[in-house]
Design an enzyme around this catalytic site. Structure first.
Site, PDB file in Angstrom:
ATOM      1  N   TYR A  73       2.961   6.009  -2.151  1.00 21.77           N
ATOM      2  CA  TYR A  73       1.790   6.810  -1.820  1.00 21.77           C
ATOM      3  C   TYR A  73       1.831   8.180  -2.486  1.00 21.77           C
ATOM      4  O   TYR A  73       0.800   8.784  -2.759  1.00 21.77           O
ATOM      5  CB  TYR A  73       1.665   6.954  -0.304  1.00 21.77           C
ATOM      6  CG  TYR A  73       1.293   5.666   0.381  1.00 21.77           C
ATOM      7  CD1 TYR A  73       0.062   5.062   0.153  1.00 21.77           C
ATOM      8  CD2 TYR A  73       2.161   5.046   1.265  1.00 21.77           C
ATOM      9  CE1 TYR A  73      -0.292   3.879   0.767  1.00 21.77           C
ATOM     10  CE2 TYR A  73       1.829   3.852   1.892  1.00 21.77           C
ATOM     11  CZ  TYR A  73       0.604   3.274   1.639  1.00 21.77           C
ATOM     12  OH  TYR A  73       0.266   2.096   2.249  1.00 21.77           O
ATOM     13  N   TYR A  97       7.160 -14.073  -2.778  1.00 18.48           N
ATOM     14  CA  TYR A  97       6.004 -13.377  -3.330  1.00 18.48           C
ATOM     15  C   TYR A  97       6.329 -11.954  -3.794  1.00 18.48           C
ATOM     16  O   TYR A  97       5.427 -11.194  -4.130  1.00 18.48           O
ATOM     17  CB  TYR A  97       4.842 -13.443  -2.338  1.00 18.48           C
ATOM     18  CG  TYR A  97       4.312 -14.865  -2.298  1.00 18.48           C
ATOM     19  CD1 TYR A  97       3.246 -15.264  -3.078  1.00 18.48           C
ATOM     20  CD2 TYR A  97       4.979 -15.850  -1.554  1.00 18.48           C
ATOM     21  CE1 TYR A  97       2.812 -16.578  -3.106  1.00 18.48           C
ATOM     22  CE2 TYR A  97       4.556 -17.175  -1.576  1.00 18.48           C
ATOM     23  CZ  TYR A  97       3.475 -17.526  -2.358  1.00 18.48           C
ATOM     24  OH  TYR A  97       3.066 -18.843  -2.392  1.00 18.48           O
ATOM     25  N   HIS A 125       2.663  -2.138   9.704  1.00 14.32           N
ATOM     26  CA  HIS A 125       2.810  -3.470   9.131  1.00 14.32           C
ATOM     27  C   HIS A 125       3.240  -4.549  10.134  1.00 14.32           C
ATOM     28  O   HIS A 125       4.284  -5.157  10.029  1.00 14.32           O
ATOM     29  CB  HIS A 125       3.803  -3.417   7.968  1.00 14.32           C
ATOM     30  CG  HIS A 125       3.443  -2.418   6.918  1.00 14.32           C
ATOM     31  ND1 HIS A 125       4.280  -2.075   5.886  1.00 14.32           N
ATOM     32  CD2 HIS A 125       2.304  -1.671   6.751  1.00 14.32           C
ATOM     33  CE1 HIS A 125       3.697  -1.160   5.118  1.00 14.32           C
ATOM     34  NE2 HIS A 125       2.497  -0.894   5.636  1.00 14.32           N
ATOM     35  N   GLU A 136      -3.006  -7.622  -2.847  1.00 14.54           N
ATOM     36  CA  GLU A 136      -2.917  -8.915  -3.530  1.00 14.54           C
ATOM     37  C   GLU A 136      -3.671 -10.017  -2.794  1.00 14.54           C
ATOM     38  O   GLU A 136      -3.771 -10.008  -1.566  1.00 14.54           O
ATOM     39  CB  GLU A 136      -1.455  -9.367  -3.636  1.00 14.54           C
ATOM     40  CG  GLU A 136      -0.571  -8.467  -4.453  1.00 14.54           C
ATOM     41  CD  GLU A 136       0.864  -8.976  -4.531  1.00 14.54           C
ATOM     42  OE1 GLU A 136       1.661  -8.356  -5.258  1.00 14.54           O
ATOM     43  OE2 GLU A 136       1.187  -9.988  -3.864  1.00 14.54           O
ATOM     44  N   GLN A 161      -0.506   0.561  13.609  1.00  8.98           N
ATOM     45  CA  GLN A 161      -1.266  -0.631  13.226  1.00  8.98           C
ATOM     46  C   GLN A 161      -1.051  -1.794  14.193  1.00  8.98           C
ATOM     47  O   GLN A 161      -1.648  -2.861  14.017  1.00  8.98           O
ATOM     48  CB  GLN A 161      -0.856  -1.046  11.807  1.00  8.98           C
ATOM     49  CG  GLN A 161      -1.208  -0.001  10.761  1.00  8.98           C
ATOM     50  CD  GLN A 161      -0.580  -0.282   9.420  1.00  8.98           C
ATOM     51  OE1 GLN A 161       0.004  -1.339   9.183  1.00  8.98           O
ATOM     52  NE2 GLN A 161      -0.677   0.680   8.499  1.00  8.98           N
TER      53      GLN A 161
END
Length: 367
Positions: A263, A252, A148, A242, A84
């Site tokens: 997963y 958070y 991430h 979210e 990513q």
């Protein structure tokens, strides 16, 4: 029962099951125009004062699109293009016309250890080349994990710069630890200095750029056009994507609280709420895999004004979210099935532009 009736019942049941599985928003009539063709992964884009575009391709290119032509910008920093990670978001300084600063995030291999981590750089453009390049922040330590990296960038009305970094696949280490990078929203001055009123500047060994923590992988961030609050969204695991409103020093919750599961379907936490941890404004279950985020503040779309737009990588549509009293009360599918929606911005002409993988950037037109 006739064979025809059996087929009709099967189709009806299949439709109901499909809607139950992904909670499909209704598909709304609209049209679009492809503005920039043949882009592989337009991770971010921004508009220059002449309404031309700067576009990031995840593989490591910055493209200048003007008058129908694409030009590759030279002297782009080396990008750690893995999983990513790659060349990510791009924005202009609010006073770009005066100072010429362009800001972008990217996965960088600079520093100790193999692999890479998210970095924030600013530079200026001259003759289609980056000059005066300055790394304002480089997260550490590097890792070869491909998950991430985040990462979006916004400026607020006071000139502070905010950017996000995902927890780099280290959910049990990074997001709840303010002495470590990853799983955070950061705040800097425009030149990279740490604001002296950041929430953790006086905490021993804390990463002083941190503004909020307990995040998983925020790939959307935008300033609300009226309240001027910072809104983000982030990927959950299987379920639990979210929307959050970001406040200084707040936690958070990831991975202590979550509305998702592993997963594999197994549980990693029994908690969805805990004292001292913020609740999301909205969450999706199952996940839509959100990327890109923008409010509609122009008058181009009439009854959509004030809505929040969020790209879905997983289901390949633009989610048109109606918000009332701090809740998402209705969702509609736009640009359904064109491809993985990666980025979204409102242009200077008031129209919405959307970056779609393996297609390009399209202009949304409401019927």
């Amino acid at each position: 029962m006739t064979f025809k009736n059996k087929i009709l019942i099967f189709i009806a049941l299949s439709t109901v099951l499909a809607c139950a599985q992904d909670k499909n928003p209704i598909n709304t009539e609209h049209s679009y125009e492809v503005i920039v063709k043949d882009l592989k992964n337009p991770w971010g884009f921004t508009f220059l004062p002449d309404e031309s575009m700067l576009i990031t391709e995840k593989e490591g290119k910055i493209i200048h699109f003007k008058n129908g032509r694409k030009t590759d910008i030279k002297n782009v920093p080396e990008v750690y293009n893995r999983g990513q990670g790659g060349l990510l978001d791009i924005v202009l300084h609010p006073d770009y016309s005066e100072n010429g600063w362009v800001y972008f995030t990217y996965a960088s291999s600079e520093g100790d250890n193999k692999g890479g981590h998210t970095a924030l750089m600013r530079a200026k453009l001259k003759d289609n080349s980056l000059i005066d390049k300055q790394v304002l922040y480089k997260a550490s330590p590097n890792t070869t994990k491909g998950q991430h990296f985040g990462s979006r960038i916004v400026f607020d009305d006071q000139g502070y710069l905010y950017f996000t970094i995902g927890e780099r696949g280290e959910r049990d280490v990074n997001p709840q630890d303010i002495t470590r990078d990853g799983g955070k929203v950061y705040r800097l001055h425009d030149d990279g200095r740490i604001p002296n009123n950041n929430p953790f500047v006086n905490e021993t060994n804390a990463k002083q750029a941190i503004y909020s923590y307990g995040h998983r992988n925020p790939q959307g961030m935008v300033i609300h056009p009226e309240t001027r609050e910072i809104w983000t969204h982030e990927h959950g695991p299987r379920g639990g994507d979210e929307i959050n409103i970001i406040k200084s020093g707040k936690n958070y919750g990831w991975p202590v609280i979550s509305y998702g599961v592993n997963y594999s379907g197994t549980s990693f936490t029994d908690l969805t709420k805990k004292e001292g941890m913020e609740q999301p404004l909205h969450y999706w279950d199952p996940s839509i895999a959100p990327s890109g985020m923008e409010f509609i503040s122009s008058d181009k779309y009439k009854d959509w004004k004030g809505n929040l737009l969020i790209g879905s990588l997983k289901f390949q549509y633009l989610d048109n979210c109606y918000i009332k009293n701090g809740k998402v009360i209705k969702e509609e599918r736009l640009l359904d099935g064109l491809g993985r929606v990666r980025s979204v911005n409102q242009g200077p002409d008031g129209y919405i532009y959307v970056g779609i993988e393996n297609l390009g950037i399209v202009k949304l037109i409401k019927e």
